[in-house]
Write a protein that holds these residues in place. Structure first.
Motif, PDB file in Angstrom:
ATOM      1  N   ASP A  86      -0.404  -0.866  -0.300  1.00  0.00           N
ATOM      2  CA  ASP A  86      -1.059   0.150  -1.133  1.00  0.00           C
ATOM      3  C   ASP A  86      -2.185   0.194  -2.142  1.00  0.00           C
ATOM      4  O   ASP A  86      -3.088  -0.863  -2.245  1.00  0.00           O
ATOM      5  CB  ASP A  86      -0.090   0.761  -2.482  1.00  0.00           C
ATOM      6  CG  ASP A  86       1.775   1.057  -1.377  1.00  0.00           C
ATOM      7  OD1 ASP A  86       1.606   1.978  -0.574  1.00  0.00           O
ATOM      8  OD2 ASP A  86       2.515   1.094  -2.052  1.00  0.00           O
TER       9      ASP A  86
ATOM     10  N   LEU B  47       5.162   2.249  -8.042  1.00  0.00           N
ATOM     11  CA  LEU B  47       6.688   0.989  -8.038  1.00  0.00           C
ATOM     12  C   LEU B  47       7.593   0.982  -6.717  1.00  0.00           C
ATOM     13  O   LEU B  47       7.655   2.304  -6.431  1.00  0.00           O
ATOM     14  CB  LEU B  47       7.443   1.108  -9.144  1.00  0.00           C
ATOM     15  CG  LEU B  47       6.194   0.614 -10.892  1.00  0.00           C
ATOM     16  CD1 LEU B  47       7.675   0.822 -11.708  1.00  0.00           C
ATOM     17  CD2 LEU B  47       5.968  -0.630 -10.464  1.00  0.00           C
TER      18      LEU B  47
ATOM     19  N   TYR C  18       5.647  -2.182  -6.095  1.00  0.00           N
ATOM     20  CA  TYR C  18       4.101  -2.806  -5.682  1.00  0.00           C
ATOM     21  C   TYR C  18       3.790  -3.162  -4.118  1.00  0.00           C
ATOM     22  O   TYR C  18       5.068  -3.696  -3.979  1.00  0.00           O
ATOM     23  CB  TYR C  18       3.075  -3.876  -6.633  1.00  0.00           C
ATOM     24  CG  TYR C  18       2.995  -3.184  -7.897  1.00  0.00           C
ATOM     25  CD1 TYR C  18       3.211  -2.360  -8.196  1.00  0.00           C
ATOM     26  CD2 TYR C  18       3.223  -3.931  -9.096  1.00  0.00           C
ATOM     27  CE1 TYR C  18       2.451  -1.837  -9.469  1.00  0.00           C
ATOM     28  CE2 TYR C  18       2.606  -3.682 -10.354  1.00  0.00           C
ATOM     29  CZ  TYR C  18       3.036  -2.726 -10.168  1.00  0.00           C
ATOM     30  OH  TYR C  18       1.864  -2.412 -12.021  1.00  0.00           O
TER      31      TYR C  18
ATOM     32  N   ALA D  59      -4.254  -0.772  -5.409  1.00  0.00           N
ATOM     33  CA  ALA D  59      -4.027  -0.908  -6.595  1.00  0.00           C
ATOM     34  C   ALA D  59      -5.273  -0.751  -7.481  1.00  0.00           C
ATOM     35  O   ALA D  59      -6.458   0.006  -7.472  1.00  0.00           O
ATOM     36  CB  ALA D  59      -4.599  -2.809  -6.226  1.00  0.00           C
TER      37      ALA D  59
ATOM     38  N   TYR E  60      -2.472  -5.157  -8.987  1.00  0.00           N
ATOM     39  CA  TYR E  60      -1.858  -3.535  -9.119  1.00  0.00           C
ATOM     40  C   TYR E  60      -1.833  -2.675 -10.022  1.00  0.00           C
ATOM     41  O   TYR E  60      -2.152  -1.028  -9.936  1.00  0.00           O
ATOM     42  CB  TYR E  60       0.008  -3.051  -8.629  1.00  0.00           C
ATOM     43  CG  TYR E  60       0.192  -3.943  -7.339  1.00  0.00           C
ATOM     44  CD1 TYR E  60      -0.303  -3.758  -6.307  1.00  0.00           C
ATOM     45  CD2 TYR E  60       0.331  -5.809  -7.203  1.00  0.00           C
ATOM     46  CE1 TYR E  60      -0.434  -4.071  -5.040  1.00  0.00           C
ATOM     47  CE2 TYR E  60       1.017  -6.869  -5.902  1.00  0.00           C
ATOM     48  CZ  TYR E  60       0.250  -5.284  -4.629  1.00  0.00           C
ATOM     49  OH  TYR E  60       0.886  -5.698  -3.561  1.00  0.00           O
TER      50      TYR E  60
ATOM     51  N   ASN F 209       2.781 -10.702  -1.122  1.00  0.00           N
ATOM     52  CA  ASN F 209       3.743 -10.471  -2.838  1.00  0.00           C
ATOM     53  C   ASN F 209       4.675 -11.928  -2.775  1.00  0.00           C
ATOM     54  O   ASN F 209       5.501 -12.281  -1.625  1.00  0.00           O
ATOM     55  CB  ASN F 209       4.384  -9.519  -3.069  1.00  0.00           C
ATOM     56  CG  ASN F 209       3.537  -8.165  -2.959  1.00  0.00           C
ATOM     57  OD1 ASN F 209       2.429  -8.405  -3.861  1.00  0.00           O
ATOM     58  ND2 ASN F 209       4.150  -6.387  -2.847  1.00  0.00           N
TER      59      ASN F 209
ATOM     60  N   ALA G  32      -0.834   1.117  -9.954  1.00  0.00           N
ATOM     61  CA  ALA G  32      -0.285   1.854  -8.462  1.00  0.00           C
ATOM     62  C   ALA G  32       0.906   1.766  -8.769  1.00  0.00           C
ATOM     63  O   ALA G  32       2.102   1.447  -9.230  1.00  0.00           O
ATOM     64  CB  ALA G  32      -0.366   0.836  -7.490  1.00  0.00           C
TER      65      ALA G  32
ATOM     66  N   SER H  92       7.657  -6.113  -7.720  1.00  0.00           N
ATOM     67  CA  SER H  92       6.670  -5.947  -5.956  1.00  0.00           C
ATOM     68  C   SER H  92       7.908  -5.723  -5.599  1.00  0.00           C
ATOM     69  O   SER H  92       8.762  -6.049  -5.449  1.00  0.00           O
ATOM     70  CB  SER H  92       6.169  -7.684  -6.400  1.00  0.00           C
ATOM     71  OG  SER H  92       4.398  -7.443  -6.939  1.00  0.00           O
TER      72      SER H  92
END
Length: 333
Positions: free
Chosen positions: A146, A140, A142, A148, A135, A251, A138, A297
């Motif tokens: 979205d 927060l 993650y 990366a 990520y 994740n 990216a 994440s």
């Protein structure tokens, strides 16, 4: 649980060795005909020594396409866990590192997946260990949907592999799910990583400086990581049938991000050290105030779509890790 062979790459590593132990324990998978592992020819097998006689170990470099092909054709595995990945690359984002990352991460994954796809009876699922490092910059927390923005060669190489697999996914006769793991810790981790280094320093009563105490990290106990990988392997075949393979990356995390200062306080207490025994740096090496960094994440997809959630909180996980290190010290003494 599928019958037949389970194949694991990266078995000599920290997470890999824990996964091997669980594979041998689950459902009577306790003989060498069932669990096969691929390790590099140079890999030290210390982590696998407690159960090496219950495994079939193949010393093959994943860069050797023909040897991997021969191995896959002979084994015809029903489940595959791909954990092999170099994690300690230089952090510098330059052209040389970018070229190296493709060779280290992408090519070995393709060398593994291609012969699996050519089998007359392909595996039911392939589960790959990805990383939160994909990520990078990216937003927060993650989230899988979205974009990366990796900031290191490790993150970029792993992301390139994730994207290549997603591109190939419609052509593969089995689902491939990448589990983007948070930062794992637990018994048996190398002392070059922060948490075991802090524990070792406290047990030995040797001062140590935490250089970035305000940094926040999503920390996942290794047993939870292994539980998630096994959970995904069980669900992946049905998920591919039911939902059109709409989950190819998930994740595996806690959704929490304690500071390294908070982690240090817990370790000091667990090891009987006075508060503040581990020094906290106020400035970076160049004398400037270090801006805190966060790796965090979202666990929502894993919880809502896969029904998985972490079970070992930080206090329990650190207590287990400290107890294991104390036991090792007692045996060594």
């Amino acid at each position: 649980m599928p019958e037949g062979v389970t194949l694991l790459t990266g078995a000599g590593g920290f997470i890999g060795a824990h996964l091997v132990r669980h594979l041998l324990e689950e459902g009577g998978l306790n003989d060498a005909a069932k669990v096969h592992v691929i390790v590099r020819p140079s890999t030290e097998l210390g982590r696998l020594s407690p159960f090496a006689e219950r495994l079939t170990i193949h010393r093959i470099d994943l860069a050797d396409r023909l040897e991997i092909q021969r191995c896959i054709r002979a084994l015809r595995p029903r489940r595959v866990f791909h954990l092999a990945a170099e994690t300690r690359l230089p952090p510098h984002p330059d052209f040389s590192a970018a070229r190296g990352a493709a060779a280290i991460y992408l090519q070995p994954a393709l060398n593994l997946l291609e012969p699996l796809a050519e089998l007359p009876e392909p595996p039911e699922a392939v589960v790959r260990a990805g990383t939160i490092a994909e990520y990078g910059h990216a937003p927060l927390p993650y989230c899988e949907q979205d974009r990366a923005v990796p900031s290191t060669p490790y993150g970029a190489g792993m992301l390139a592999t994730t994207e290549a697999i997603a591109m190939l996914s419609p052509r593969l006769p089995f689902p491939v799910v990448t589990a983007r793991l948070a930062l794992c810790y637990g018994p048996g981790q190398a002392a070059s990583f922060l948490i075991p280094a802090l524990i070792r320093a406290c047990l030995d009563r040797q001062p140590m400086v935490i250089r970035r105490p305000a940094d926040r990290r999503d920390l996942l106990h290794v047993d939870d990581a292994v539980d998630a990988l096994l959970h995904i392997a069980r669900l992946a075949p049905d998920a591919a049938t039911d939902s059109g393979r709409d989950i190819d990356c998930v994740n595996v995390c806690t959704g929490l991000a304690p500071t390294m200062d908070e982690v240090a306080h817990r370790i000091e207490a667990l090891t009987g050290c006075p508060e503040g025994f581990l020094a906290r740096a106020a400035l970076s090496d160049d004398g400037q105030a270090a801006a805190p960094a966060t790796l965090l994440s979202s666990p929502d997809l894993a919880t809502e779509r896969l029904g998985w959630r972490y079970r070992i909180d930080l206090d329990e996980g650190l207590a287990r890790t400290v107890a294991d290190e104390q036991l090792m010290c007692t045996k060594a003494g």
